[in-house]
Design a protein around this motif. Structure first.
Motif, mmCIF file in Angstrom:
data_model
loop_
_atom_site.group_PDB
_atom_site.id
_atom_site.type_symbol
_atom_site.label_atom_id
_atom_site.label_comp_id
_atom_site.label_asym_id
_atom_site.label_seq_id
_atom_site.Cartn_x
_atom_site.Cartn_y
_atom_site.Cartn_z
ATOM 1 N N ASP A 167 -40.249 63.137 4.948
ATOM 2 C CA ASP A 167 -41.530 62.622 4.464
ATOM 3 C C ASP A 167 -42.386 63.776 3.964
ATOM 4 N N LEU A 168 -42.614 63.811 2.673
ATOM 5 C CA LEU A 168 -43.466 64.824 2.066
ATOM 6 C C LEU A 168 -44.822 64.193 1.794
ATOM 7 N N ILE A 169 -45.835 64.748 2.419
ATOM 8 C CA ILE A 169 -47.173 64.159 2.359
ATOM 9 C C ILE A 169 -48.117 65.146 1.696
ATOM 10 N N ALA A 170 -48.855 64.666 0.732
ATOM 11 C CA ALA A 170 -49.839 65.500 0.036
ATOM 12 C C ALA A 170 -51.230 65.130 0.510
ATOM 13 N N GLU A 171 -52.095 66.118 0.605
ATOM 14 C CA GLU A 171 -53.500 65.853 0.887
ATOM 15 C C GLU A 171 -54.357 66.513 -0.168
ATOM 16 N N VAL A 172 -55.306 65.754 -0.660
ATOM 17 C CA VAL A 172 -56.295 66.260 -1.597
ATOM 18 C C VAL A 172 -57.649 66.147 -0.927
ATOM 19 N N ILE A 188 -54.929 66.290 -11.014
ATOM 20 C CA ILE A 188 -54.209 66.366 -9.731
ATOM 21 C C ILE A 188 -53.242 65.192 -9.612
ATOM 22 N N ALA A 189 -53.714 64.004 -9.959
ATOM 23 C CA ALA A 189 -52.876 62.812 -9.870
ATOM 24 C C ALA A 189 -51.639 62.924 -10.755
ATOM 25 N N ARG A 190 -51.794 63.479 -11.956
ATOM 26 C CA ARG A 190 -50.639 63.633 -12.851
ATOM 27 C C ARG A 190 -49.584 64.540 -12.231
ATOM 28 N N VAL A 191 -50.021 65.635 -11.651
ATOM 29 C CA VAL A 191 -49.083 66.556 -11.019
ATOM 30 C C VAL A 191 -48.404 65.897 -9.816
ATOM 31 N N LEU A 192 -49.158 65.175 -9.019
ATOM 32 C CA LEU A 192 -48.579 64.529 -7.841
ATOM 33 C C LEU A 192 -47.569 63.457 -8.238
ATOM 34 N N LYS A 193 -47.794 62.786 -9.333
ATOM 35 C CA LYS A 193 -46.807 61.800 -9.793
ATOM 36 C C LYS A 193 -45.502 62.485 -10.176
ATOM 37 N N GLU A 194 -45.586 63.708 -10.670
ATOM 38 C CA GLU A 194 -44.377 64.478 -10.972
ATOM 39 C C GLU A 194 -43.673 64.933 -9.692
ATOM 40 N N ILE A 195 -44.447 65.290 -8.679
ATOM 41 C CA ILE A 195 -43.884 65.719 -7.397
ATOM 42 C C ILE A 195 -43.311 64.536 -6.620
ATOM 43 N N ALA A 196 -43.950 63.372 -6.729
ATOM 44 C CA ALA A 196 -43.528 62.144 -6.041
ATOM 45 C C ALA A 196 -43.482 62.290 -4.522
ATOM 46 N N PRO A 197 -44.620 62.608 -3.886
ATOM 47 C CA PRO A 197 -44.643 62.667 -2.421
ATOM 48 C C PRO A 197 -44.513 61.272 -1.813
ATOM 49 N N SER A 198 -44.185 61.236 -0.540
ATOM 50 C CA SER A 198 -44.088 59.959 0.156
ATOM 51 C C SER A 198 -45.446 59.284 0.256
ATOM 52 N N ARG A 199 -46.476 60.083 0.395
ATOM 53 C CA ARG A 199 -47.829 59.555 0.569
ATOM 54 C C ARG A 199 -48.822 60.599 0.110
ATOM 55 N N VAL A 200 -49.967 60.127 -0.358
ATOM 56 C CA VAL A 200 -51.064 61.006 -0.716
ATOM 57 C C VAL A 200 -52.278 60.613 0.107
ATOM 58 N N ASP A 201 -52.824 61.573 0.830
ATOM 59 C CA ASP A 201 -54.047 61.347 1.604
ATOM 60 C C ASP A 201 -55.226 61.939 0.846
ATOM 61 N N LEU A 202 -56.214 61.114 0.589
ATOM 62 C CA LEU A 202 -57.452 61.592 -0.006
ATOM 63 C C LEU A 202 -58.484 61.739 1.092
ATOM 64 N N SER A 203 -59.183 62.850 1.097
ATOM 65 C CA SER A 203 -60.165 63.073 2.155
ATOM 66 C C SER A 203 -61.305 63.925 1.622
ATOM 67 N N THR A 204 -62.280 64.135 2.483
ATOM 68 C CA THR A 204 -63.374 65.034 2.180
ATOM 69 C C THR A 204 -63.783 65.725 3.467
#
Length: 303
Positions: A167-172, A188-204
């Motif tokens: 499971d590869l998880i990205a956080e922005v 950022i979204a375009r690059v992540l679509k190329e990487i294709a992680p299992s999940r993307v967490d958006l946070s602040t």
């Protein structure tokens, strides 16, 4: 608990997590992120202080039967992939009897290096951050070591992804006025679509940061999320799971954990069983725990 272990922590996304801190004495990181909950410190490209693998594993052997975590999380006061013995460490963890998954929390900066890749392939879950893809925003928000460029980092993550089956998880993480433009979010979204992680967490920002910066509003976070359509997206929101993961902590264990990571009131309610809450109150009364507000939320740290 020992020198290297901390927690367990009720993670918003991973359940009951037992942490391993590979740099307990000082921050050792190749980033100096604006939002870091640790102290600000000039970025470095190596670890000057290196923990012994066997000492870490010995602490873990003693802790696992007591805590029975869902996840064993490898992190650091800084960047864990700077740790030169990461491969023998994760191999040693995997050889111990436990039913937990293994997770590493990284900034993704060294994923292109062969020796780092070999170690990361041994983890059940790998989480990396990608707070910017433009050189300007990357320089502002992550304040990386001079040897690093965001284009090289992205290529390294892509190369790792081509090999990794876990499971590869990205956080922005968005910082107000720094990397929160719609244009940066779409990039950022375009690059992540190329990487294709299992999940993307958006946070602040939801913990006291190293520098005087602010998080974006919940409304802004929702707006930025629209750029990530097509990805498995999780917008981070703090939740309390009443009763299900409460633990018994001694005063020493409470303070040790607070030195590693501040707790919110929801953390206190969700993690401490009733006797431990009495000890918590004693520590407050003794002045050994301090309150700090960040973004309208009260957090607690060890003094």
């Amino acid at each position: 608990m020992g020198r290297y272990l901390f927690g367990p922590i009720l993670s918003r996304r991973f359940g009951l997590s037992l942490g391993i801190d590979l740099s307990p004495s000082s921050k050792q990181c190749n980033f100096d992120c604006l939002y870091c909950e640790l102290e600000g410190k000039k970025a470095t490209d190596s670890m000057g202080e290196v923990a012994k693998v066997e000492e870490i594993l010995e602490e873990l052997r003693e802790a696992l039967p007591r805590y029975k975590p869902d996840v064993i999380t490898v992190t650091a006061n800084g960047e864990p992939t700077l740790y030169p013995a990461l491969l023998p460490l994760i191999q040693g963890i995997n050889a111990l009897p436990h039913g937990a998954k293994t997770l590493i929390l990284s900034n993704g900066s060294r994923f292109g290096e062969p020796e780092v890749q070999e170690a990361l392939l041994e983890f059940d879950m790998v989480k990396f951050s990608l707070d910017a893809v433009s050189a300007r925003a990357f320089k502002r928000v992550d304040r990386a070591h001079d040897s690093l460029s965001i284009s090289q980092i992205i290529q390294g993550i892509k190369g790792f992804r081509s090999r990794y089956r876990g499971d590869l998880i990205a956080e922005v993480l968005f910082v107000k006025g720094v990397n929160d433009s719609p244009e940066e979010a779409r990039a950022i979204a375009r690059v992540l679509k190329e990487i294709a992680p299992s999940r993307v967490d958006l946070s602040t920002i939801d913990r006291p940061p190293a520098y005087k910066v602010e998080g974006v509003s919940p409304q802004k976070l929702e707006e930025l999320a629209s750029a990530f359509e097509g990805l498995n997206l999780f917008i981070a929101k703090r939740q309390s799971e009443e009763g299900s993961l409460r633990q018994r902590f001694s005063k020493e264990e409470i303070l040790n954990t607070l030195k590693k990571r501040p707790w919110s009131q929801e953390d206190v309610e969700g993690l401490l069983e009733e006797e431990s809450k009495l000890l918590w109150q004693e520590l407050l009364d003794e002045g050994k725990i301090e309150r700090q507000e960040a973004g309208g939320v009260i957090f607690f740290r060890a003094r």
